[in-house]
Design an enzyme around this catalytic site. Sequence first.
Site, PDB file in Angstrom:
ATOM      1  N   SER A 129       0.828  -1.205   0.000  1.00  0.00           N
ATOM      2  CA  SER A 129       0.000   0.000   0.000  1.00  0.00           C
ATOM      3  C   SER A 129       0.862   1.254   0.000  1.00  0.00           C
ATOM      4  O   SER A 129       1.924   1.294   0.605  1.00  0.00           O
ATOM      5  CB  SER A 129      -0.915   0.025   1.229  1.00  0.00           C
ATOM      6  N   LYS A 183      -4.396  -6.667   4.059  1.00  0.00           N
ATOM      7  CA  LYS A 183      -4.434  -5.598   3.068  1.00  0.00           C
ATOM      8  C   LYS A 183      -5.878  -5.281   2.681  1.00  0.00           C
ATOM      9  O   LYS A 183      -6.238  -4.115   2.476  1.00  0.00           O
ATOM     10  CB  LYS A 183      -3.634  -6.010   1.824  1.00  0.00           C
ATOM     11  N   HIS A 186      -7.302  -3.225   5.406  1.00  0.00           N
ATOM     12  CA  HIS A 186      -6.714  -1.888   5.257  1.00  0.00           C
ATOM     13  C   HIS A 186      -7.497  -1.084   4.221  1.00  0.00           C
ATOM     14  O   HIS A 186      -7.881   0.070   4.456  1.00  0.00           O
ATOM     15  CB  HIS A 186      -5.251  -2.003   4.830  1.00  0.00           C
ATOM     16  N   ASN A 187      -7.758  -1.691   3.070  1.00  0.00           N
ATOM     17  CA  ASN A 187      -8.467  -0.971   2.014  1.00  0.00           C
ATOM     18  C   ASN A 187      -9.906  -0.675   2.408  1.00  0.00           C
ATOM     19  O   ASN A 187     -10.454   0.376   2.058  1.00  0.00           O
ATOM     20  CB  ASN A 187      -8.438  -1.784   0.720  1.00  0.00           C
ATOM     21  N   GLU A 190      -9.822   2.202   4.584  1.00  0.00           N
ATOM     22  CA  GLU A 190      -9.566   3.350   3.700  1.00  0.00           C
ATOM     23  C   GLU A 190     -10.879   3.864   3.107  1.00  0.00           C
ATOM     24  O   GLU A 190     -11.124   5.079   3.059  1.00  0.00           O
ATOM     25  CB  GLU A 190      -8.595   2.914   2.609  1.00  0.00           C
TER      26      GLU A 190
END
Length: 482
Positions: A129, A183, A186-187, A190
Site C-alpha cells: 500500500s 491488506k 486496510h483498504n 480506507e
Amino acid sequence: MKCDIGLIGLAVMGQNLVLNMNDHGYSVAVYNRTVSKVDDFIEGPAQGRDTIVGAHSLEEFVEALEKPRRVMLLVKAGKPVDIFIDKLVPLLDEGDIIIDGGNSNFQDTIRRTESLEEKGLRYIGTGVSGGEEGARHGPSIMPGGSPGAWEHVQSIFQDISAHVDGDPCCDWVGENGAGHFVKMVHNGIEYGDMQLICEAYHLMSQLGLEPKEMSEVFGDWNEGVLDSYLIEITRDILGTTDEETGKPMVDVILDTAGQKGTGKWTAITSLELGQPVTLIGEAVFSRFLSALKDQRVEASKVLRGPDQQPEIDREKFISDLHDALYASKICSYAQGFMLLRAAADEYDWNLRYGSIAMMWRGGCIIRSQFLGRIKEAFDEHPDLTNLLLHDYFRTAVEDAQAAWRRVIADAVQLGVPVPAHSTALAFYDGYRNERLPANLLQAQRDYFGAHTYERLDKPRGEYFHTDWTGEGGPATAGSYNA
C-alpha cells in the site's frame, strides 16, 4: 550476475518498486508480458543501473535469479496471476518462492499457497500500500503465506518499506492468505475514512463554506488527533484551482465514485464472518449510490427535502464536526480490528494486532498519528476484544459524544446524507447496550419458523420453542446461530 529478486509486471507500481529495491542495493531482474516495456524501462527510468537486468522471456528471467529464486508478480489480480504461476512452475526448482504483490482476494491466496506448497514451492501473498509514491520511496508491506519463505525476503521487504521511528512498516502477518486479508481490511478502512471525510466536506458545503475555507479547516485538523495522509491530501485538493476554468478543482469533478473491489470484499467477508462492520459497508454503498448519477439528477427534481433549514453556528458546528469525525473514525477502526480477530479465529492465524497497526503507520493510504494509539492499546492489552474498551478510545468517544450527536441531528435537519457517521454512532449505541431488541426478533422467528430461542433464566446453549398459535406442535427447525 545472478539477481537477488525478480519482478514481473512493469506498470508504474512495478517500475517504482524495482527502483526502490535497487536503491537499497538489491539487484533485480525484470520481465513484462509486453516485452517492449522491458526495453523501455531499461533504456528509460532504469538507464545506467547495471544491477537491473531486463529479460525477454520467462526462461531468461528465471535463469537470471539467484537460488532460492524470488519471483514477485505485480500483475492484475485474478486470472492473470494464475496464468503466470502456471507458466513459472515448470521453470522453478524446489524451494523457490513466488510472491504476489497485487490486490488479490485472500481466498485465492489460500488456494495458491496450498497448491504451490504441494509442488515443493513456497508462496507469499503480500499487500503493498502507498500508491506510486509509496512504491518508490517506501510502502507499507503486509506479507503472508508459506512461513519458510519469510527469511528469504525479510531483509528486502523491510529495507524498501516505509519506516516510522526507525521501525519498518513491514512484518510477517501469518500463514496462507493472512497478508492479503490484512491488506483487504486496510483498504476497507480506507473506504470508511474517505467516506467520513467526504461527509464532512458535504456538510461544510451545505453551510456555505468555499473550498479554500474548507482547505484551511482540514489544515487545522491535520495538526491534531486527525493528523493523517487522507486529511492532508484533502486539504491540498480543496486548495487547488482548475487552470482551465479558474474554479476550485473539486467543483469541476463529476460526483460519481469508482472502486476496485477490496472494500466490497471487506463488507462481504464481514457478513460471512458475522461481524458488524457497518461503516465500511455504508462506504461501499455510498459509492454505489454516487454511481446512480442520472437517476439522482431526475430524483432531485421531484423528491423534496426538509422545508426549513436549522440555524447553525458555523464555528461551533465545525468544532463539533471535528469531534464527530474522530469518534466515527474510532468506531470504524474498532470494527476493522473486530474483523481481523474473527478471521484469525476462523483461519487459525496468529495475527499480532499491534504489529498490524505499526505496518499501517507509514507508507500506506491510511497512515496516521492515530495508528500509534492503536499499537499502544494492543501492546498494553494483547487480548483486547474491542478498541472501544481501551481507556484512551473510550474516553475519546465519550468526550466527543455530545458533539457527534449534534452533528448527526443537524445533518438530518439539513437533509445531508451522513451514512458513515450515522452508522458509526448506531454501532456505538448498539455495542454499549446490554439489552437489544433481538429478543423480539427471535420470538418472531420462532413464531413463523419454529427456529427456537434461548431464555434469560436458563443456561446458554439450551433452546426452547413456544407453540404460539396452539396449532404448531412440538417440531422445531433446529437451534439458531447466535
